[in-house]
Design an enzyme around this catalytic site. Sequence first.
Site, PDB file in Angstrom:
ATOM      1  N   GLY A  38       0.816  -1.203   0.000  1.00 37.50           N
ATOM      2  CA  GLY A  38       0.000   0.000   0.000  1.00 37.50           C
ATOM      3  C   GLY A  38       0.854   1.259   0.000  1.00 37.50           C
ATOM      4  O   GLY A  38       0.343   2.368   0.057  1.00 37.50           O
ATOM      5  N   GLY A  93       2.671   2.374  -2.422  1.00 37.66           N
ATOM      6  CA  GLY A  93       2.782   3.022  -3.731  1.00 37.66           C
ATOM      7  C   GLY A  93       4.062   2.647  -4.453  1.00 37.66           C
ATOM      8  O   GLY A  93       4.433   3.277  -5.454  1.00 37.66           O
ATOM      9  N   SER A 121      12.548   0.338   5.206  1.00 38.15           N
ATOM     10  CA  SER A 121      12.457   1.522   4.323  1.00 38.15           C
ATOM     11  C   SER A 121      13.346   1.362   3.096  1.00 38.15           C
ATOM     12  O   SER A 121      13.931   2.336   2.620  1.00 38.15           O
ATOM     13  CB  SER A 121      12.844   2.798   5.093  1.00 38.15           C
ATOM     14  OG  SER A 121      12.026   2.971   6.210  1.00 38.15           O
ATOM     15  N   ARG A 122      13.453   0.123   2.593  1.00 43.28           N
ATOM     16  CA  ARG A 122      14.419  -0.132   1.535  1.00 43.28           C
ATOM     17  C   ARG A 122      13.830  -0.036   0.133  1.00 43.28           C
ATOM     18  O   ARG A 122      14.561  -0.029  -0.853  1.00 43.28           O
ATOM     19  CB  ARG A 122      15.077  -1.498   1.739  1.00 43.28           C
ATOM     20  CG  ARG A 122      14.150  -2.690   1.589  1.00 43.28           C
ATOM     21  CD  ARG A 122      14.746  -3.948   2.205  1.00 43.28           C
ATOM     22  NE  ARG A 122      16.050  -4.313   1.685  1.00 43.28           N
ATOM     23  CZ  ARG A 122      16.243  -4.898   0.517  1.00 43.28           C
ATOM     24  NH1 ARG A 122      15.227  -5.175  -0.262  1.00 43.28           N
ATOM     25  NH2 ARG A 122      17.453  -5.206   0.117  1.00 43.28           N
ATOM     26  N   ALA A 176      16.627  10.192  -4.408  1.00 39.93           N
ATOM     27  CA  ALA A 176      15.622   9.867  -3.391  1.00 39.93           C
ATOM     28  C   ALA A 176      16.210   9.069  -2.232  1.00 39.93           C
ATOM     29  O   ALA A 176      17.200   8.358  -2.385  1.00 39.93           O
ATOM     30  CB  ALA A 176      14.481   9.071  -4.017  1.00 39.93           C
ATOM     31  N   LYS A 177      15.578   9.215  -1.077  1.00 43.08           N
ATOM     32  CA  LYS A 177      15.899   8.377   0.084  1.00 43.08           C
ATOM     33  C   LYS A 177      14.635   7.629   0.525  1.00 43.08           C
ATOM     34  O   LYS A 177      13.549   7.918   0.043  1.00 43.08           O
ATOM     35  CB  LYS A 177      16.355   9.251   1.256  1.00 43.08           C
ATOM     36  CG  LYS A 177      17.449  10.262   0.989  1.00 43.08           C
ATOM     37  CD  LYS A 177      17.928  10.795   2.338  1.00 43.08           C
ATOM     38  CE  LYS A 177      18.521  12.183   2.241  1.00 43.08           C
ATOM     39  NZ  LYS A 177      18.968  12.690   3.551  1.00 43.08           N
ATOM     40  N   GLY A 178      14.816   6.738   1.476  1.00 39.00           N
ATOM     41  CA  GLY A 178      13.686   5.989   2.019  1.00 39.00           C
ATOM     42  C   GLY A 178      12.767   6.900   2.817  1.00 39.00           C
ATOM     43  O   GLY A 178      13.154   7.979   3.242  1.00 39.00           O
ATOM     44  N   VAL A 179      11.531   6.438   3.030  1.00 43.34           N
ATOM     45  CA  VAL A 179      10.577   7.288   3.737  1.00 43.34           C
ATOM     46  C   VAL A 179       9.578   6.484   4.585  1.00 43.34           C
ATOM     47  O   VAL A 179       8.906   7.021   5.445  1.00 43.34           O
ATOM     48  CB  VAL A 179       9.808   8.190   2.741  1.00 43.34           C
ATOM     49  CG1 VAL A 179       8.944   7.350   1.795  1.00 43.34           C
ATOM     50  CG2 VAL A 179       8.942   9.214   3.449  1.00 43.34           C
ATOM     51  N   GLU A 183       9.346   4.504   7.185  1.00 46.37           N
ATOM     52  CA  GLU A 183       9.237   4.311   8.632  1.00 46.37           C
ATOM     53  C   GLU A 183       9.325   5.582   9.459  1.00 46.37           C
ATOM     54  O   GLU A 183       8.717   5.686  10.519  1.00 46.37           O
ATOM     55  CB  GLU A 183      10.330   3.343   9.098  1.00 46.37           C
ATOM     56  CG  GLU A 183      10.103   1.941   8.583  1.00 46.37           C
ATOM     57  CD  GLU A 183      11.264   1.016   8.911  1.00 46.37           C
ATOM     58  OE1 GLU A 183      11.256   0.464  10.010  1.00 46.37           O
ATOM     59  OE2 GLU A 183      12.163   0.864   8.066  1.00 46.37           O
TER      60      GLU A 183
END
Lengths: 182, 1101
Positions: free
Chosen positions: B474, B476, B515-516, B689-692, B694
Site C-alpha cells: 500500500g 505506492g 524503508s528499503r 531519493a531516500k527511504g521514507v 518508517e
Amino acid sequence: MSASAVTSMVHVVFWLVPGLERRHQMVSVKRQMVVNDTAFDVDVGLDDTLLRVIREKIGLTGTKEACGRGECGACTVLVDGVARLSCMTLCALVTGKVTTIEGVARERPDICAAFADHGGFQCGFCTSGQIVSVAALLQESLPGDPAAAEHVVRDRLSGNICRCTGYGGIVASVLALAGGDR
Amino acid sequence: MTGTLGRHVRPIDWQQRTSGAARYTADLFIAESLTVRVVRSPHAYAAVRSIDTAKAATMPGVHAIITIADFPPGARYIHEGARDRPPLAEGMVRYVGQEIAAVAAETAEQAAAAADAVVVSYDRKRGPLTIAAAQGAWSAALHKRTNGKNISKSLHRSWGEPLQGSSDGVSVDGRFVFSRQTHASMEPNSIIAQWDAEQGCLHLWVSTQAPIFVRDEVAQILGLAKEQVVCHEVFVGGGFGSKSRISEHEVIAAALALKVKRPVRLVLDRNEEFETTKSRHAFHMELALHADASGHMRAITGRFQVDNGAYDHSGMSVTSAGMKGLGLIYRPRSIRLDAQLIDTATLPGGQFRGYGTTQVTFALESLMDELAGRLERDPIDLRLQNANRDGEETLIGARPRTVRLADCLIAARDAIGWDKLRNTRPAGHGVGIASGVHLSGSYAERDDANRSDAAIDMLTNGKVRLRFGGADTGTGQRTMLAQIVAGELGLALDDVDVMTMDTALTPFDLGAWSSRGTHYSGHAARLVAKTATKKLESLAQGRVLPIGDLVALSNEAVDGMLTVEASFVETAVQRPDPKTGLGNVSASYNFAAHAAHVKVDTRTGKVELIDYVAVHDVGTPLNPAAVHGQIVGGAAMGIGAALGEDLVFEQGKLVTTGYTYYALPRAADIPSIRSFIVNCADPLGPYGAKGVGELGINPPPPAIANAVADAIGVRIRELPITPDKIVTALARKEGRNRHFNIWRRPDRWWIAFVRWAYPLGLFRLLHAWRTHQPSRSVPPEIEELAAPASLDEALSSLDRGAVPMGGGTDLLLRRSQMLSTATRLVSLAGIADLSQIAIAEDGAVTIGSAVSLSRLCAPSATHPAVAAAAQSIASHQIRNMATIAGNLLQANRCWFYRNGFECYQRVGAKAPCYAILGDHRFYHAAIDGHRCQAVTPSDMATALTALDATIHIRGRHGTRTLPIRALYTGPGQTVLQDGEVIAAITLPAAARTRVGAFRKLNLWHGDFAIGSVAITCRIDEAGCWHDPRIVCGALAPVPWRAVETEKALAGRKVTAALLRAALDEELNAKAHPLARNAWKLDALAGLCEQAVEEINEKVGR
C-alpha cells in the site's frame, strides 16, 4: 422487476417450520436479494451475515471483513441508501436494496478518482468501506465553512478505521468532492 | 528527472483499489478449499501433556488435524537464528495464543467446532509475565539461556571517546517506558495454500511484505526445496513491519495443504490478529544525556530492558537498530549503552515500523527538552546546535551524504508558529518539537541485503512489464517503479505494468522492509530500464521506431517478448562489525522534525491535538503524493502510540483484543497533519531519493510528550499519555489528595476486605480453581429468527428462551463473544409502532424503543442532552443500526468480561473479578463496585436519568412503567424479566423546561465512556438552579446521581467552583475506587464543571 415487487417478495417473516431446508446443519431460506440493482436468488442461513452473503454467495468481494464485529467499518454497505455494517447485519432480516462498493464505484466514479488524486487510500483494504461511507455522507450537504466541514467529515468517517493514510487524504478527497476550498 | 518522476500521479492500481476489484488473499475462493482453524494455548506457560485429536477427527467435515508430530523432528523457525520456536507447540506453550494444533474442515464452522473438540491436557506453570517478574529470584526460566535466567541476549555498545568525568557540564536522565504497540493492519494475516502433487509444487497466496522470507521458512520447515514453494501475487492490505517476516501461520496452512491434498485457507479473525501478531517490543529505558555548559552534547548513556516475549524473533536487531539511532540524530562524542533482551511468557515482539528507533527516540527527544530546560535554552536552538551534519562520519560508522535535519527543524519551527506559541500560548496549550532519523534499507545481518534485481519484458504491442520480487503493501511502490520505467523508456505510465511478489516469476528482492523499497527497488528498476534502453538502441540503430516494432525486430525475443534483467548491488554500504556494530549500514539516511501543538484539558486529562507539522528530509521525492502519504500515515500511527495505543495483558492473556479496546486514532481524533519536504538530493539515491516508509512514526511520541510538558509543566515518561496519567500527575503536582475513610463506612468493609485479600492469595486461588466455560469458538446456530410486524406478535413469540433484538449490534457481538447462547431471536427493529417519536400535547416526548440512535442525534428530536449523548456513541453506521432500547439494555463492556476472561460475571461465583488487580483505569467503577467492577455502559442511560425519563415495559402478562433509575440493578443488568421488552421511553413534559448538558471522556472518538456526565436543571429568571439532576455514567455499576450535590445546589446560582466543592465532598464520602482508578473521580468532577459552564453559557450567564 419493479423495486416494490422485490420488496414485497423479500419482506417475509421467518419461522422455524418443518420443510425449511437444513444444509450443513444450518437453517436456511431461499431469498431474493437486490444488490447493486441486480436481483440474486440466494440460500440464506439464519446465521449468515449480510457480509457473508455478499462475499461468498453473491461473489462480490469488494466488501471487506477486517474485524467481523462492528468495530472498523471495512464492511460498510448501503441498505436503502443508509450506511450499515454488513458484518453485524443478519442477512435474513434485510429487506431493502443493498449497494456495495461495486455499485458505488459504478455510480460515483468521481469519489474513486478523488481518492486517487488526494491520497485517499494506500493499501486499499479499508477503502471500500470508506468510499461507501463517503457516498452516504455526500447525500447530505456539508457546511460551507471549510473548518466546520472538516469537523463534520471527520466525525462522520470515524467509524471507518484506516491504518495507512492518517485520514488526511481521505478528508481532503471528501472536501474536494463537496466543493470545499482548502 | 524524466517522465512523471517527481510529479504526482494517480497510483497505477487506483481503479482496482477503489472499486472493490482488487483481490486480496481472502478474496480468492479456490474451488474445493478447506478452511483452517488453529487450536491455541489458553495458558501463558504450561507443559503440554497430551493432545487428543481423536474425537475432533471424526467430526463432520473434518479432513485433517495436525500437531507437531506432523512436522520433521526438530522443525524450528529460522528468524534471527535462535531457532527456539517450533511450528506448533512442542512440549511447552509459552504464551497465550501459541499454536498447538490446526484443523482443516469443509466449513469455517466445522473447523471451529473441531478445534474446540481437540483435547489438550496441560500442566500449568507460573510463567514470568513481566520484565520485573522475569528477573525475580523465584521466577521460572522460560528457556535455557547462557546469559542468565530469562535473558535471551545482552548487548553492550560503546562508541566514541571514553567517558570523562567532568564537573562543568549538565546531565539529565530519566526512566522511560515505550509500551507495546500493535500494527492492527486492516487486512488480517491470510494464507491460501495448495499442493500440486504432479509438479511437486506448493502454491501460496500470502498477505506478506516479503515473499522470499515466507518461501524460505516454509521450505526449510517442511523439508522442501525452495523452488518447490511458490508465492503468488496478491493485493496486500497493510503490513507496517508485521508482514516483513513469516506470521507463523503460513507453515501451518502449507502443512495442511500437503496433508489433505486440497487447497486450504487460513484467515485470522481480529481476535487472533491482535493476540498473535508479534507486537512492537516494549522498551524500558534509563537514558542520560550529558552536555557541556554551552549545550554541546558530550555523551549519551543508557540501559535498556527490552521485553522479548516468549520467543526470539527480531528482538536483538531491533535493540541494536535503536541504539544506532541514538548515534545519528546528534553529534555526541561518546555513547555507552547496555541492553538486555528479557524473556517473558507473553506474545513475542517482532518487527514494527521504526524498528527500535521509535522507542529510543521517545527517550532521547524527551531528554533533549529537559536538557534545554536545564540550560535555559530554546529546545529547537539546542537541537540545531547539536544536529548531525553532512559529510561527517558518525560515532556508529554511518556516513550520511546528505543531512537536512537543521532545515527540517527550522521549517517545523516556522510552520507551527513556534515563537508565537511559546510566548503567548493560552492556558493548557503547549507546543513541542522532536527530531528523528531512519535509513534507506539496512545492510541487515544476512547475505544479499544490499542487492535487488529486476527484469523488464517488452512486448510487440508496445507495452512493457517490470517484474520485481518485493511486495507493495500500500506504499505506492509499484507506482513509483512504473514511473521510473516509463520515464527511462519514454513511455506513458499506462503502458507499464508491474508484477511483484511471485517467487517463481520475479527476480531476487528481499521485500518491503527497513524503508528499503525506494533505494533498492528504485535503483534496480532504473538499472534494468537503462539496460532495456540500451538494448532498444542497439535494435534501432539510429532509427526512431516504437518499442513494439523494435521488439519485433529482435531475434532474442521469445513469443513476441524481449526480456532484460539487471541486478543492483549497493557498494556504499557495509555489514556492521558484529563486535562493535560499526559500519555504514545504509546508503542514505533520512531525517525529520515534527512539531505538535496540543491543548490539554487539565480537568479531564484529555489531550487534543490542535495542529501537527511533519517536515522530512527524504531526498528528492519520486512521487510526492505517495511520500506525503507515508509521512502522514506514519505520523498518525506515532500519534496513536503517543496518546492511546497499548496492548494490555492480564495473566499473560491479551485484554485489548480488538479495535474497540485498542485506542488507535479515528478520523476525528487527529487534525489534518501538515507534511513538508525539504530540498535535498542524495547523491547515492535513485534520482536523489531516500527511504521514507518508517521515519514518520518516530518523532510524534516525544513531540507530543514535549508539548504536553510545555502545556502543564509535568513530563509524562511512560506511553501512552492517557488521561489517567495526566490527571494523576497534576493532582500530585498540585498536592491534591482524596481521602475516602472506608473505616467509617461499614457497608464497604466486606468489599475492602476482599480487595485486600486479592493480592494476598485470594485472586490466585479463584483464578486457579475458577469454573471453566465450555470451550467454544462459534456460537450455537440461530434456529429461529422472527421479524414480527407488531409488538403483540413479538411478545407472543418471546417464549421458550427467545430473546428480543434491536439493531443487533450488541446481541450479535455477545453471541460471538460466547456471552449469549440465544438461538431464537426476535427482531424488534422492523416494528413500525416502536419506531415513532411522539410528542404529546403537554410536551411529553415518547420515544419508541426501536428508534435508532441516528434519529436521536438531532437536538430538536427530543432533548439537546439526549442528542449530545446519541452523537457521542460509537460510529455513524452503528448509530444507524442501534436502537435506543438496545443501547439501554446492552451488557457491560468490561474488557475482561467481553474478551474471554472466565470472570465472575461470565462464569459465576467461583471465579475472580480480573479488574481488581488488572488494568481498571478506564472502564471500571470507582463508586459502589461490588463483586463485579463493571459499569453500565449506556450513555443514553446517563442522559435519560438526568431527564427523569420513564421506561414502559411490555410483557405477555402486562405492562409496567418505571422511572429509569429503577431500571438498572447492576452493571448492564436490569429488572427486565424474560419475555419482557422495553416498548417506549418517555421524557416527561417537565424535561422540555430543563436546560441540560452532556459531556463524555473517552479514549477515541466514539469509544465507550471512561466517564460521562449529564446535568439538567430549571433555571429561573434570577439565574438560580432548581431541581438539578447530576448524573455520572461509567462511574458506578449503575448511572450514579450525585444527590447530595443536587441538594446543595438547589435554589442557588451555580458556578463550576460551587459545584466542584459540593461534588468533591460527596465523591470523597461515597467513592471506593480501585487501586488505579481514583483519577476518574477528578475527571468526572471536571466533566461536571464543564457541563455547568456549558449550561450557564446556554442561558447566557
